[in-house]
Motif scaffolding. Structure first.
Motif, PDB file in Angstrom:
ATOM      1  N   ALA A 197     -14.443 -31.981  97.710  1.00  0.00           N
ATOM      2  CA  ALA A 197     -13.303 -31.062  97.613  1.00  0.00           C
ATOM      3  C   ALA A 197     -12.284 -31.369  98.708  1.00  0.00           C
ATOM      4  N   GLY A 198     -12.761 -31.709  99.897  1.00  0.00           N
ATOM      5  CA  GLY A 198     -11.864 -32.075 100.996  1.00  0.00           C
ATOM      6  C   GLY A 198     -11.107 -33.361 100.712  1.00  0.00           C
ATOM      7  N   VAL A 199     -11.782 -34.345 100.123  1.00  0.00           N
ATOM      8  CA  VAL A 199     -11.130 -35.617  99.786  1.00  0.00           C
ATOM      9  C   VAL A 199     -10.083 -35.379  98.697  1.00  0.00           C
ATOM     10  N   ARG A 200     -10.419 -34.565  97.700  1.00  0.00           N
ATOM     11  CA  ARG A 200      -9.469 -34.243  96.627  1.00  0.00           C
ATOM     12  C   ARG A 200      -8.246 -33.536  97.198  1.00  0.00           C
ATOM     13  N   TYR A 201      -8.484 -32.603  98.117  1.00  0.00           N
ATOM     14  CA  TYR A 201      -7.374 -31.886  98.750  1.00  0.00           C
ATOM     15  C   TYR A 201      -6.473 -32.860  99.531  1.00  0.00           C
ATOM     16  N   GLN A 202      -7.081 -33.818 100.227  1.00  0.00           N
ATOM     17  CA  GLN A 202      -6.315 -34.822 100.974  1.00  0.00           C
ATOM     18  C   GLN A 202      -5.420 -35.627 100.031  1.00  0.00           C
ATOM     19  N   ALA A 203      -5.946 -35.989  98.867  1.00  0.00           N
ATOM     20  CA  ALA A 203      -5.164 -36.762  97.898  1.00  0.00           C
ATOM     21  C   ALA A 203      -3.968 -35.951  97.408  1.00  0.00           C
TER      22      ALA A 203
END
Length: 170
Positions: free
Chosen positions: A59-65
């Motif tokens: 979820a954190g990686v998706r948010y970063q994208a």
């Protein structure tokens, strides 16, 4: 010597029922906490905590994208037994320097991550999922977290980028 005969003298030399119950409750609480602490995590609990950590990481990686407007990749670093977030330019083959890893999730030693590897890949990292700036993802892989006899399967929705996990029988 005189023996105590009055009720007040007898009561001063003994414990009340409430005092005994309070002491027993305290002993039971301390024993319960000690047993839970020294017993360690059960396999189901260990797999569940790793799964929750993985979901949070993705979820954190998706948010970063979405936040930066650039693709982000969730990759496995098999040498260090951890998951890392990479930018697409970090995965180019002929890089002179190792990529800068800002976000990573170490995997517990007892937990294995089963994926099908690309035999043609010479990269140090194995791409698991790619998240796009619109919130979508590449959903080309199924991941299996294994811990002892338990297993959990993950897939990602290409349209929404949502991660789906389910318990699987071995």
């Amino acid at each position: 010597m005189k023996t105590p005969t009055s009720p007040t003298m007898l009561r001063n030399n003994s414990f009340t029922l409430i005092e005994i119950i309070v002491v027993l409750v305290i002993i039971l609480l301390v024993t319960g906490i000690a047993v839970a602490t020294y017993r360690g995590e059960s396999p189901a609990r260990k797999l569940e905590s790793t799964s929750l950590e993985f979901e949070t990481f993705c979820a954190g990686v998706r948010y970063q994208a979405m936040e930066n407007g650039e693709e982000r990749i969730v990759s496995l670093d098999p040498r260090n037994h951890c998951l890392v977030m990479l930018k697409p330019e970090d995965t180019k083959e002929n890089q002179e320097e190792p990529p800068e890893i800002r976000t990573k999730m170490p995997l517990p030693e007892e937990v294995s991550l089963d994926i099908e590897e690309d035999p043609d890949s010479t990269s140090d990292y194995i791409e698991l999922f790619r998240f796009f700036p619109d919130g979508g993802a590449s959903g080309k892989r199924e991941l299996f977290f294994r811990y002892q006899s338990l297993q959990r399967k993950y897939t990602v929705s290409p349209l929404t980028g949502k991660l789906f996990g389910e318990e699987v029988e071995q």
